[in-house]
Design a protein around this motif. Structure first.
Motif, PDB file in Angstrom:
ATOM      1  N   TYR A 239      13.803  10.804  -0.628  1.00 29.09           N
ATOM      2  CA  TYR A 239      12.652  10.534   0.236  1.00 29.09           C
ATOM      3  C   TYR A 239      11.347  10.452  -0.547  1.00 29.09           C
ATOM      4  CZ  TYR A 239      15.729  11.168   4.201  1.00 29.09           C
ATOM      5  OH  TYR A 239      16.745  11.018   5.112  1.00 29.09           O
ATOM      6  N   ASN A 266      20.910  15.256   5.275  1.00 33.50           N
ATOM      7  CA  ASN A 266      19.999  15.845   6.260  1.00 33.50           C
ATOM      8  C   ASN A 266      18.790  14.921   6.395  1.00 33.50           C
ATOM      9  OD1 ASN A 266      21.373  18.501   6.730  1.00 33.50           O
ATOM     10  ND2 ASN A 266      20.990  18.694   4.522  1.00 33.50           N
ATOM     11  N   GLU A 268      15.434  12.949   7.046  1.00 35.26           N
ATOM     12  CA  GLU A 268      14.046  13.335   7.258  1.00 35.26           C
ATOM     13  C   GLU A 268      13.306  12.185   7.935  1.00 35.26           C
ATOM     14  OE1 GLU A 268      12.234  14.518   3.606  1.00 35.26           O
ATOM     15  OE2 GLU A 268      13.870  15.890   3.047  1.00 35.26           O
ATOM     16  N   ARG A 269      12.227  12.529   8.592  1.00 32.44           N
ATOM     17  CA  ARG A 269      11.424  11.527   9.276  1.00 32.44           C
ATOM     18  C   ARG A 269      10.655  10.685   8.252  1.00 32.44           C
ATOM     19  NH1 ARG A 269       9.388  10.748  14.377  1.00 32.44           N
ATOM     20  NH2 ARG A 269       7.377   9.665  14.504  1.00 32.44           N
TER      21      ARG A 269
END
Length: 468
Positions: A239, A266, A268-269
């Motif tokens: 990210y 997992n 993430e935005r």
């Protein structure tokens, strides 16, 4: 003495002439009364000869478990047979035009809709005066008719697969031939028939392509690059790099749409305007993500970038578009990542039906320069920074079975379907590499995955060996 030499010379010429005729007959050449030749194509082998694997080639049969090889070979042979049918290999018929023939006919390009009547263009006979002119036409997958004529007594076989026309006047004959129509009697979206056209000892064959006309699928290019191009990428556990990429895109293209396929463990935005972020099941892999991203593109082109790239002042999407618009046959144009202008050429031999083909990849090799663009070359594969025609790439697709060892494989699947150029003057930056332990665990393939990829090539691409 002169008489003796003359007789020997005549005898030699006669023997030479007879020998030549015998050779020509064996080659499939027949003679007409008027001295013209009708060349009938000899029946060739249905499949090419076996290709040879060299010392640096990887033999793919060894990637298949020994207890499965026999059944795998049977399934592969059957799928290859069906593939040949689907690809309409029977359309590629070699027809040799006769020399000095009195017959005129459409040697190429006569295409008809299935089950639809069409006039056959260009049929005619050019011959010296005779007491009677008689021609015959025959087909195997349709029927023939002479349209709008009152001279039906001169025509035999109306509405059948063999048509005979007899007349004492060559002008009248050619008038009737100009009105001959063909109607296929089978429905198929892409196949062919072969027509035979005979006049005395002259015989020719010409193809009739039976093909359903395709509808165009067009993309409205709009008025600027934002309506022409979508930026697409696939991300996994990176990210920080992804956000640097997005920030760099927005520096130069603040309104262009960005599509992200994300199979992180997992998710993430991801923040930002005009961004579509698609969450996938974890660790689905490189090509599955590419398929997802490209499936959501609504513009004529998409620009593929890796999630750790970085736009610079040399990242000119407009330059890509200019080339693609100027050369509509192109499907993909690749650029350079930093100083790396990565491209390659593929050499493929089809091989025989049993063993399969041979494929070699040559880095830094090209076919030829792209006319009008001195910085561009026609190649078979490019780096992960490219502008692509959306509909062309969708037709080839990215095989989701390839999760981590996957780049050249897309271009292998697109060989012969995608016209590709590499232009080193259009560049994108690459962010500094960061050691990411968990990412590297997924990124680097194990031995079983490499073996599985080779087994996939063995079956899916009907290959005997590859050289990377």
């Amino acid at each position: 003495m002169k008489t003796q030499y003359s007789k020997l010379t005549i005898a030699f010429v006669v023997v030479l002439g007879l020998t030549t005729i015998i050779i020509l007959v064996l080659m499939g050449v027949s003679f007409s009364i008027e001295g013209s030749l009708t060349v009938r194509p000899k029946k060739m082998d249905s499949f090419p000869r076996a290709c040879l694997c060299g010392g640096k080639d990887v033999s793919l049969v060894n990637s298949v478990p020994k207890d499965q090889i026999n059944q795998t070979l049977k399934r592969r042979a059957e799928e290859y047979r069906k593939h040949q049918i689907r690809m309409n290999a029977n359309l590629d018929v070699v027809l040799i035009a006769p020399s000095n023939s009195p017959l005129q006919y459409p040697s190429h390009g006569f295409t008809v809709e299935p089950l639809t009547k069409s006039l056959i263009p260009g049929l005619a006979v050019h011959a010296q005066k005779r007491a009677l002119y008689k021609v015959s036409l025959s087909v195997s997958s349709g029927v023939l008719s002479v349209e709008s004529t009152t001279d039906m007594d001169l025509v035999e076989g109306q509405g059948q697969n063999k048509l005979n026309i007899s007349t004492q006047n060559v002008t009248q004959l050619n008038q009737l031939l100009s009105q001959v129509s063909y109607t296929s009697t089978i429905y198929h979206i892409k196949t062919r028939d072969l027509a035979r056209f005979i006049f005395e000892d002259n015989e020719v064959m010409f193809p009739i392509i039976i093909k359903r006309t395709s509808m165009p699928v067009l993309y409205d290019p709009g008025t600027d690059v934002n309506s022409q191009v979508t930026v697409t990428t696939k991300t996994f556990l990176r990210y920080k790099e992804l956000n640097v990429l997005i920030e760099s895109i927005r520096k130069y293209y603040k309104d262009i749409k960005i599509i992200i396929a994300d199979d992180s463990l997992n998710p993430e935005r991801v923040n930002g305007s005009n961004i579509e972020h698609y969450i996938m099941p974890p660790a689905q892999g490189w090509f599955a993500g590419r398929n997802l991203a490209v499936s959501q593109v609504t513009t004529k082109y998409f620009l593929w970038v890796d999630d750790d790239f970085q736009f610079t002042s040399e990242t000119k999407i407009e330059s890509f578009v200019e080339i693609m618009e100027a050369v509509p046959e192109l499907d993909i144009v690749g650029g350079a990542v930093g100083k790396n202008t990565f491209y390659f050429k593929l050499v493929y031999e089809e091989g025989d039906i049993n063993e399969g083909g041979c494929l070699s990849r040559f880095f830094g090799k090209r076919h030829q320069p792209l006319p009008g663009y001195p910085d561009c070359s026609l190649v078979d594969g490019v780096v992960n920074f490219f502008l692509a025609r959306t509909d062309s790439v969708r037709r080839v697709g990215f095989d989701p079975q390839l999760k981590r060892v996957a780049h050249s494989e897309f271009f292998m699947d697109g060989l012969g379907d995608l016209l590709i150029a590499s232009c080193g003057s259009i560049r994108v930056g690459h962010q500094p590499k960061v050691d990411r332990g968990k990412y590297n665990q997924y990124r680097m393939p194990g031995k079983s995955e490499k073996t599985g990829k080779l087994a996939l090539h063995f079956f899916k691409n009907h290959l005997k060996c590859v050289r990377y």
